[in-house]
Design a protein around this motif. Structure first.
Motif, PDB file in Angstrom:
ATOM      1  N   THR A  72       2.810 -36.101   2.066  1.00  0.00           N
ATOM      2  CA  THR A  72       1.992 -36.430   0.898  1.00  0.00           C
ATOM      3  C   THR A  72       0.605 -36.842   1.375  1.00  0.00           C
ATOM      4  O   THR A  72       0.495 -37.581   2.354  1.00  0.00           O
ATOM      5  CB  THR A  72       2.615 -37.600   0.104  1.00  0.00           C
ATOM      6  OG1 THR A  72       3.945 -37.261  -0.252  1.00  0.00           O
ATOM      7  CG2 THR A  72       1.817 -37.922  -1.132  1.00  0.00           C
ATOM      8  N   ASN A  73      -0.426 -36.377   0.667  1.00  0.00           N
ATOM      9  CA  ASN A  73      -1.792 -36.801   0.993  1.00  0.00           C
ATOM     10  C   ASN A  73      -2.630 -36.771  -0.285  1.00  0.00           C
ATOM     11  O   ASN A  73      -3.592 -36.007  -0.396  1.00  0.00           O
ATOM     12  CB  ASN A  73      -2.400 -35.933   2.090  1.00  0.00           C
ATOM     13  CG  ASN A  73      -3.654 -36.551   2.685  1.00  0.00           C
ATOM     14  OD1 ASN A  73      -3.993 -37.702   2.398  1.00  0.00           O
ATOM     15  ND2 ASN A  73      -4.351 -35.785   3.502  1.00  0.00           N
ATOM     16  N   ILE A  74      -2.273 -37.611  -1.230  1.00  0.00           N
ATOM     17  CA  ILE A  74      -2.979 -37.683  -2.506  1.00  0.00           C
ATOM     18  C   ILE A  74      -4.310 -38.395  -2.275  1.00  0.00           C
ATOM     19  O   ILE A  74      -4.337 -39.505  -1.755  1.00  0.00           O
ATOM     20  CB  ILE A  74      -2.134 -38.414  -3.559  1.00  0.00           C
ATOM     21  CG1 ILE A  74      -0.837 -37.642  -3.803  1.00  0.00           C
ATOM     22  CG2 ILE A  74      -2.918 -38.606  -4.857  1.00  0.00           C
ATOM     23  CD1 ILE A  74       0.219 -38.415  -4.538  1.00  0.00           C
ATOM     24  N   GLY A  75      -5.380 -37.746  -2.628  1.00  0.00           N
ATOM     25  CA  GLY A  75      -6.714 -38.295  -2.397  1.00  0.00           C
ATOM     26  C   GLY A  75      -7.330 -37.813  -1.095  1.00  0.00           C
ATOM     27  O   GLY A  75      -8.490 -38.091  -0.803  1.00  0.00           O
ATOM     28  N   ASN A  76      -6.546 -37.123  -0.256  1.00  0.00           N
ATOM     29  CA  ASN A  76      -7.027 -36.560   1.013  1.00  0.00           C
ATOM     30  C   ASN A  76      -7.734 -37.572   1.903  1.00  0.00           C
ATOM     31  O   ASN A  76      -8.713 -37.251   2.571  1.00  0.00           O
ATOM     32  CB  ASN A  76      -7.936 -35.347   0.761  1.00  0.00           C
ATOM     33  CG  ASN A  76      -7.166 -34.208   0.145  1.00  0.00           C
ATOM     34  OD1 ASN A  76      -6.078 -33.868   0.593  1.00  0.00           O
ATOM     35  ND2 ASN A  76      -7.701 -33.645  -0.917  1.00  0.00           N
ATOM     36  N   ALA A  77      -7.248 -38.798   1.939  1.00  0.00           N
ATOM     37  CA  ALA A  77      -7.872 -39.828   2.771  1.00  0.00           C
ATOM     38  C   ALA A  77      -7.308 -39.852   4.191  1.00  0.00           C
ATOM     39  O   ALA A  77      -7.911 -40.434   5.085  1.00  0.00           O
ATOM     40  CB  ALA A  77      -7.705 -41.201   2.123  1.00  0.00           C
ATOM     41  N   TYR A  78      -6.141 -39.202   4.409  1.00  0.00           N
ATOM     42  CA  TYR A  78      -5.564 -39.117   5.754  1.00  0.00           C
ATOM     43  C   TYR A  78      -5.962 -37.786   6.380  1.00  0.00           C
ATOM     44  O   TYR A  78      -5.844 -36.738   5.759  1.00  0.00           O
ATOM     45  CB  TYR A  78      -4.037 -39.235   5.727  1.00  0.00           C
ATOM     46  CG  TYR A  78      -3.434 -39.003   7.089  1.00  0.00           C
ATOM     47  CD1 TYR A  78      -3.562 -39.962   8.078  1.00  0.00           C
ATOM     48  CD2 TYR A  78      -2.812 -37.804   7.396  1.00  0.00           C
ATOM     49  CE1 TYR A  78      -3.062 -39.725   9.353  1.00  0.00           C
ATOM     50  CE2 TYR A  78      -2.309 -37.567   8.662  1.00  0.00           C
ATOM     51  CZ  TYR A  78      -2.430 -38.533   9.632  1.00  0.00           C
ATOM     52  OH  TYR A  78      -1.949 -38.299  10.898  1.00  0.00           O
ATOM     53  N   ASN A  79      -6.412 -37.827   7.638  1.00  0.00           N
ATOM     54  CA  ASN A  79      -6.827 -36.625   8.359  1.00  0.00           C
ATOM     55  C   ASN A  79      -5.776 -36.290   9.417  1.00  0.00           C
ATOM     56  O   ASN A  79      -5.632 -37.023  10.406  1.00  0.00           O
ATOM     57  CB  ASN A  79      -8.188 -36.861   9.013  1.00  0.00           C
ATOM     58  CG  ASN A  79      -8.739 -35.627   9.695  1.00  0.00           C
ATOM     59  OD1 ASN A  79      -8.006 -34.790  10.204  1.00  0.00           O
ATOM     60  ND2 ASN A  79     -10.060 -35.530   9.714  1.00  0.00           N
ATOM     61  N   SER A  80      -5.043 -35.194   9.223  1.00  0.00           N
ATOM     62  CA  SER A  80      -3.970 -34.814  10.149  1.00  0.00           C
ATOM     63  C   SER A  80      -4.497 -34.221  11.462  1.00  0.00           C
ATOM     64  O   SER A  80      -3.718 -33.983  12.376  1.00  0.00           O
ATOM     65  CB  SER A  80      -3.009 -33.830   9.479  1.00  0.00           C
ATOM     66  OG  SER A  80      -3.676 -32.638   9.145  1.00  0.00           O
ATOM     67  N   ASN A  81      -5.795 -34.015  11.578  1.00  0.00           N
ATOM     68  CA  ASN A  81      -6.381 -33.556  12.846  1.00  0.00           C
ATOM     69  C   ASN A  81      -6.732 -34.717  13.762  1.00  0.00           C
ATOM     70  O   ASN A  81      -6.790 -34.551  14.981  1.00  0.00           O
ATOM     71  CB  ASN A  81      -7.634 -32.713  12.593  1.00  0.00           C
ATOM     72  CG  ASN A  81      -7.297 -31.420  11.887  1.00  0.00           C
ATOM     73  OD1 ASN A  81      -6.367 -30.725  12.256  1.00  0.00           O
ATOM     74  ND2 ASN A  81      -8.042 -31.107  10.842  1.00  0.00           N
ATOM     75  N   THR A  82      -6.988 -35.886  13.168  1.00  0.00           N
ATOM     76  CA  THR A  82      -7.385 -37.053  13.962  1.00  0.00           C
ATOM     77  C   THR A  82      -6.368 -38.191  13.922  1.00  0.00           C
ATOM     78  O   THR A  82      -6.419 -39.085  14.760  1.00  0.00           O
ATOM     79  CB  THR A  82      -8.727 -37.617  13.458  1.00  0.00           C
ATOM     80  OG1 THR A  82      -8.553 -38.063  12.102  1.00  0.00           O
ATOM     81  CG2 THR A  82      -9.831 -36.570  13.533  1.00  0.00           C
ATOM     82  N   GLY A  83      -5.484 -38.185  12.917  1.00  0.00           N
ATOM     83  CA  GLY A  83      -4.533 -39.278  12.744  1.00  0.00           C
ATOM     84  C   GLY A  83      -5.151 -40.484  12.058  1.00  0.00           C
ATOM     85  O   GLY A  83      -4.560 -41.566  12.033  1.00  0.00           O
ATOM     86  N   ILE A  84      -6.324 -40.318  11.463  1.00  0.00           N
ATOM     87  CA  ILE A  84      -7.073 -41.443  10.910  1.00  0.00           C
ATOM     88  C   ILE A  84      -7.101 -41.402   9.387  1.00  0.00           C
ATOM     89  O   ILE A  84      -7.375 -40.367   8.786  1.00  0.00           O
ATOM     90  CB  ILE A  84      -8.512 -41.463  11.471  1.00  0.00           C
ATOM     91  CG1 ILE A  84      -8.462 -41.701  12.988  1.00  0.00           C
ATOM     92  CG2 ILE A  84      -9.369 -42.517  10.777  1.00  0.00           C
ATOM     93  CD1 ILE A  84      -9.802 -41.567  13.683  1.00  0.00           C
ATOM     94  N   PHE A  85      -6.838 -42.562   8.776  1.00  0.00           N
ATOM     95  CA  PHE A  85      -6.975 -42.756   7.340  1.00  0.00           C
ATOM     96  C   PHE A  85      -8.338 -43.396   7.109  1.00  0.00           C
ATOM     97  O   PHE A  85      -8.691 -44.373   7.778  1.00  0.00           O
ATOM     98  CB  PHE A  85      -5.874 -43.689   6.817  1.00  0.00           C
ATOM     99  CG  PHE A  85      -6.082 -44.124   5.395  1.00  0.00           C
ATOM    100  CD1 PHE A  85      -5.643 -43.341   4.344  1.00  0.00           C
ATOM    101  CD2 PHE A  85      -6.743 -45.313   5.110  1.00  0.00           C
ATOM    102  CE1 PHE A  85      -5.852 -43.731   3.029  1.00  0.00           C
ATOM    103  CE2 PHE A  85      -6.951 -45.712   3.798  1.00  0.00           C
ATOM    104  CZ  PHE A  85      -6.500 -44.916   2.758  1.00  0.00           C
ATOM    105  N   THR A  86      -9.114 -42.872   6.155  1.00  0.00           N
ATOM    106  CA  THR A  86     -10.425 -43.427   5.815  1.00  0.00           C
ATOM    107  C   THR A  86     -10.398 -43.867   4.356  1.00  0.00           C
ATOM    108  O   THR A  86     -10.130 -43.060   3.462  1.00  0.00           O
ATOM    109  CB  THR A  86     -11.538 -42.386   6.032  1.00  0.00           C
ATOM    110  OG1 THR A  86     -11.474 -41.921   7.389  1.00  0.00           O
ATOM    111  CG2 THR A  86     -12.905 -42.997   5.771  1.00  0.00           C
ATOM    112  N   ALA A  87     -10.692 -45.138   4.102  1.00  0.00           N
ATOM    113  CA  ALA A  87     -10.638 -45.691   2.743  1.00  0.00           C
ATOM    114  C   ALA A  87     -11.711 -45.057   1.857  1.00  0.00           C
ATOM    115  O   ALA A  87     -12.898 -45.174   2.161  1.00  0.00           O
ATOM    116  CB  ALA A  87     -10.821 -47.202   2.770  1.00  0.00           C
TER     117      ALA A  87
END
Length: 178
Positions: A72-87
């Motif tokens: 799940t990635n609702i809002g696309n705040a998690y980046n699966s290329n870097t492992g980083i969530f950005t608020a």
């Protein structure tokens, strides 16, 4: 009478223009509210791998874990290329992470949750045999642009294992905006 009729026509034309303007303004407000609602819908959940059994670590330095299997990635705040969530919005967020591996007596399995560059909490386990795992959760106040990620602990003694059972996970969601 013709004056009254002309006046009525002018009044109706004016009312039509005013109504059209109000409708346009209401549509703009509705669109704005829809966008605000979308930005407030933030949730993600990911695991390290899709299905192929994978061991990672130990590493000589702390290493960001990159969770590739995104459920799940609702809002696309998690980046699966870097492992980083950005608020994407200021608010209180809840994060959960788990780390696990097969115990061999010499390696543990430990990972920090990191906010920006600060270690927040660690999930850690070590045992001599069998599968070991640890998990944690935390609520954090984040500003727009703050980043949160999970790091495998360094020093050459921590490992992680994942497969189709998704033992190593990272999840988060917005509890409420501020």
């Amino acid at each position: 009478m013709t004056t009254s009729l002309c006046q009525l026509k002018e009044d109706m034309a004016l009312l039509k223009r005013e109504t059209a303007g109000q409708i346009t303004q209401l549509k703009t407000e509705v669109d704005k509210l829809k966008k605000q609602l979308q930005v407030r819908q933030v949730a993600f959940s990911a695991a390290l791998v899709d299905s192929k059994p994978t061991n990672i670590g130990p590493f000589p330095t702390d290493t960001t874990m990159i969770y590739k299997h995104v459920a799940t990635n609702i809002g696309n705040a998690y980046n699966s290329n870097t492992g980083i969530f950005t608020a994407p919005v200021k608010g209180v967020y809840n994060f959960e992470w788990s780390v696990g591996a097969y115990g061999d007596g010499s390696h543990g399995s430990g990972a920090w949750l990191v906010k920006n560059s600060v270690n927040v909490f660690m999930a850690w386990e070590k045992q001599t045999a069998g599968f070991m795992s640890s998990s944690k959760a935390v609520a954090l106040l984040l500003e727009v642009g703050d980043v949160v990620f999970v790091r495998l602990v360094a020093n050459g003694s921590n490992v992680a294992y994942d497969d189709g059972s998704h033992h190593n996970t990272f999840s988060g969601h917005l509890l409420f905006p501020m």
